[in-house]
Each structure stands twice: as structure tokens, then as C-alpha cells.
Scaffold this motif. Sequence first.
Motif, PDB file in Angstrom:
ATOM      1  N   UNK A   1     -10.635 -18.763  -3.096  1.00  0.00           N
ATOM      2  CA  UNK A   1     -10.765 -17.539  -2.860  1.00  0.00           C
ATOM      3  C   UNK A   1      -9.958 -16.570  -3.885  1.00  0.00           C
ATOM      4  N   UNK A   2     -10.824 -15.348  -4.215  1.00  0.00           N
ATOM      5  CA  UNK A   2     -10.288 -14.467  -5.262  1.00  0.00           C
ATOM      6  C   UNK A   2      -9.099 -13.711  -4.669  1.00  0.00           C
ATOM      7  N   UNK A   3      -7.893 -13.504  -5.583  1.00  0.00           N
ATOM      8  CA  UNK A   3      -7.038 -12.703  -4.952  1.00  0.00           C
ATOM      9  C   UNK A   3      -7.177 -11.236  -5.588  1.00  0.00           C
ATOM     10  N   UNK A   4      -7.189 -10.241  -4.647  1.00  0.00           N
ATOM     11  CA  UNK A   4      -7.347  -9.085  -4.971  1.00  0.00           C
ATOM     12  C   UNK A   4      -6.418  -8.421  -5.905  1.00  0.00           C
ATOM     13  N   UNK A   5      -4.957  -8.811  -5.638  1.00  0.00           N
ATOM     14  CA  UNK A   5      -3.869  -8.145  -6.642  1.00  0.00           C
ATOM     15  C   UNK A   5      -3.190  -9.364  -7.351  1.00  0.00           C
ATOM     16  N   UNK A   6      -2.912  -9.282  -8.546  1.00  0.00           N
ATOM     17  CA  UNK A   6      -2.081 -10.234  -9.312  1.00  0.00           C
ATOM     18  C   UNK A   6      -0.687 -10.495  -8.791  1.00  0.00           C
ATOM     19  N   UNK A   7      -0.292 -11.736  -8.884  1.00  0.00           N
ATOM     20  CA  UNK A   7       0.703 -11.721  -8.032  1.00  0.00           C
ATOM     21  C   UNK A   7       2.119 -10.941  -8.259  1.00  0.00           C
ATOM     22  N   UNK A   8       1.951 -10.492  -9.593  1.00  0.00           N
ATOM     23  CA  UNK A   8       3.364  -9.593 -10.063  1.00  0.00           C
ATOM     24  C   UNK A   8       3.420  -8.373  -9.669  1.00  0.00           C
ATOM     25  N   UNK A   9       2.173  -8.066  -8.735  1.00  0.00           N
ATOM     26  CA  UNK A   9       1.953  -6.562  -8.358  1.00  0.00           C
ATOM     27  C   UNK A   9       1.686  -6.728  -6.746  1.00  0.00           C
ATOM     28  N   UNK A  10       1.519  -7.775  -6.399  1.00  0.00           N
ATOM     29  CA  UNK A  10       0.803  -7.915  -5.088  1.00  0.00           C
ATOM     30  C   UNK A  10       1.675  -7.443  -4.042  1.00  0.00           C
ATOM     31  N   UNK A  11       2.944  -7.665  -3.894  1.00  0.00           N
ATOM     32  CA  UNK A  11       3.588  -7.142  -2.838  1.00  0.00           C
ATOM     33  C   UNK A  11       3.888  -5.504  -2.936  1.00  0.00           C
ATOM     34  N   UNK A  12       3.988  -4.974  -4.045  1.00  0.00           N
ATOM     35  CA  UNK A  12       4.216  -3.767  -4.150  1.00  0.00           C
ATOM     36  C   UNK A  12       2.749  -3.080  -3.699  1.00  0.00           C
ATOM     37  N   UNK A  13       1.750  -3.561  -3.878  1.00  0.00           N
ATOM     38  CA  UNK A  13       0.327  -2.861  -3.873  1.00  0.00           C
ATOM     39  C   UNK A  13       0.349  -3.241  -2.128  1.00  0.00           C
ATOM     40  N   UNK A  14       0.453  -4.179  -1.881  1.00  0.00           N
ATOM     41  CA  UNK A  14       0.160  -4.262  -0.117  1.00  0.00           C
ATOM     42  C   UNK A  14       1.360  -3.473   0.487  1.00  0.00           C
ATOM     43  N   UNK A  15       2.566  -3.562  -0.008  1.00  0.00           N
ATOM     44  CA  UNK A  15       3.332  -2.501   0.873  1.00  0.00           C
ATOM     45  C   UNK A  15       3.343  -1.232   0.985  1.00  0.00           C
ATOM     46  N   UNK A  16       2.632  -0.387  -0.281  1.00  0.00           N
ATOM     47  CA  UNK A  16       1.986   0.802  -0.230  1.00  0.00           C
ATOM     48  C   UNK A  16       1.038   0.914   0.755  1.00  0.00           C
ATOM     49  N   UNK A  17      -0.258   0.082   0.796  1.00  0.00           N
ATOM     50  CA  UNK A  17      -1.150   0.437   1.770  1.00  0.00           C
ATOM     51  C   UNK A  17      -0.516   0.224   3.087  1.00  0.00           C
ATOM     52  N   UNK A  18       0.476  -0.897   3.419  1.00  0.00           N
ATOM     53  CA  UNK A  18       1.005  -0.871   4.961  1.00  0.00           C
ATOM     54  C   UNK A  18       1.813   0.273   5.294  1.00  0.00           C
ATOM     55  N   UNK A 126      -5.021  -0.605  14.821  1.00  0.00           N
ATOM     56  CA  UNK A 126      -5.617  -1.694  14.338  1.00  0.00           C
ATOM     57  C   UNK A 126      -5.868  -1.820  12.743  1.00  0.00           C
ATOM     58  N   UNK A 127      -5.603  -0.485  12.117  1.00  0.00           N
ATOM     59  CA  UNK A 127      -5.741  -0.609  10.643  1.00  0.00           C
ATOM     60  C   UNK A 127      -4.576  -0.844  10.197  1.00  0.00           C
ATOM     61  N   UNK A 128      -3.330  -0.718  10.612  1.00  0.00           N
ATOM     62  CA  UNK A 128      -2.108  -1.453  10.239  1.00  0.00           C
ATOM     63  C   UNK A 128      -2.385  -2.875   9.984  1.00  0.00           C
ATOM     64  N   UNK A 129      -2.707  -3.431  11.118  1.00  0.00           N
ATOM     65  CA  UNK A 129      -2.787  -4.927  11.084  1.00  0.00           C
ATOM     66  C   UNK A 129      -3.686  -5.272   9.754  1.00  0.00           C
ATOM     67  N   UNK A 130      -4.692  -4.499   9.886  1.00  0.00           N
ATOM     68  CA  UNK A 130      -5.574  -4.954   8.895  1.00  0.00           C
ATOM     69  C   UNK A 130      -5.243  -4.792   7.599  1.00  0.00           C
ATOM     70  N   UNK A 131      -4.275  -3.898   7.244  1.00  0.00           N
ATOM     71  CA  UNK A 131      -3.881  -3.681   5.735  1.00  0.00           C
ATOM     72  C   UNK A 131      -2.841  -4.741   5.516  1.00  0.00           C
ATOM     73  N   UNK A 132      -2.332  -5.492   6.521  1.00  0.00           N
ATOM     74  CA  UNK A 132      -1.578  -6.703   6.177  1.00  0.00           C
ATOM     75  C   UNK A 132      -2.098  -7.840   5.648  1.00  0.00           C
ATOM     76  N   UNK A 133      -3.653  -7.797   5.626  1.00  0.00           N
ATOM     77  CA  UNK A 133      -4.452  -9.010   5.264  1.00  0.00           C
ATOM     78  C   UNK A 133      -5.363  -8.509   3.927  1.00  0.00           C
ATOM     79  N   UNK A 134      -4.603  -7.504   3.229  1.00  0.00           N
ATOM     80  CA  UNK A 134      -5.397  -6.984   2.123  1.00  0.00           C
ATOM     81  C   UNK A 134      -5.417  -8.142   0.945  1.00  0.00           C
TER      82      UNK A 134
END
Length: 207
Positions: A1-18, A126-134
Motif C-alpha cells: 500500500x502506498x503511504x500518502x505521507x513520508x514517515x518524517x512528516x506523517x505525524x505532523x500532516x495527519x495531526x493538522x488534518x485531525x 464522521x469526518x474526524x474519524x476519517x481524518x485519522x485514517x488518512x
Amino acid sequence: MVQLFPRRVERSMTDLFSELAELLVQATDTHSRLLGHGYRERTRIAPVLHDQASRAEELCLRIAQRLAQSLITPYEAELLYDLALTLADTVAAMENTAELLVVSRVGALPTPLLEAAKGIERAAELTVVATWTLNRVRDMGDYYPQIRKLKRQGDRLVRQALGELYQRGGASTDLLPLRDITASMGRTIELQEHTGRLADLLRVKDA
């Protein structure tokens, strides 16, 4: 599975969307409270929604800056940026409804609009939960079908509100503000459906 975000920025990106999605939930709660009160309380609550809309814009900008630094495809970056913009636009649409309510000084709203506001709240949850799976979009499950269902319910309630409005009759100076408020809520519902569609496009892309 393709990762949308590189690991080095993944947490910051998902946190911002959440954080942006959680802000949306807060705004829908403010929106519902504002709809249910009279003029005096609305003037007190409306600035809260204005502040939430401003914060949503700031988060959208931060997401755009993070996307510019991420190692993802242009297509994915465009979808994610559109997703952030749509979330911010949804809060702005609710702020617009608040401004119309305050400026027009309308009284109690038709019951279908208050029910539609509850659906707007549910869609935001529902959207909050969806952003947790980006970062693992295949796990979004039936998020979009649920949003579509809420969209249909919301559209029906908006139509009912308009029907009640026209049946009530009266001076155009009274009817036009309520029509504009109803249309503004319809716009909020449309934006939430667009949010769900963008998230589903990300899921399909990763399938």
C-alpha cells in the motif's frame, strides 16, 4: 500500500488534518447553538464561529505549506489540498449563516433547519474519524456512503424548510432573509458531501 505521507512528516500532516476536522466539529456545535437561540444570544455566539473560521483558514495554510514539503504525487497533493480547503470552507459557510441570522434579526427558524443542523454535526463527527485514517485510507470503510446518506437527509430537510417558508407567506422582507439562511445551510451540506467525495477519491486511488 502506498503511504500518502513520508514517515518524517506523517505525524505532523495527519495531526493538522485531525485538528482541522476537530475544529469543524466544534464549529458545528456552535452553529447548532446559534440556530436554536434568539437574536441576543446569537450576537454573543456568532463571534465564536468567526474565530473558528479564522482558525480553520490558518490550519489550511499550514497544511498547504506542509504539502509543499512532502514527497507525494501532485495528484495526491491536489486532493489533500482540496480536502483542507473544503473543510475550511465548510466552517466559513456556517459563519456566513451566523452573519445572516444576526444581520437579518430573524426569529425562530423552521424545525427542519434545526434538524438539518444535527445532521451537519453528525457528518463532522464522521469526518474526524476519517481524518485519522488518512495515512491508511483503505480503512475509511463506509465513510462516504454515510456522508451521502446525511446529504440526502439534509437536502430533504432544506426543501421542507423552504416549503414551510413559502406556505407561511408574508412580506418579502421577512421571507428573503430566511430563504438566504436556508440556502446557506444547504451550501454547508454540499461542502460536507464534497469532503466525503475527496476522501473517497483518496481511498480509490490507493486501492
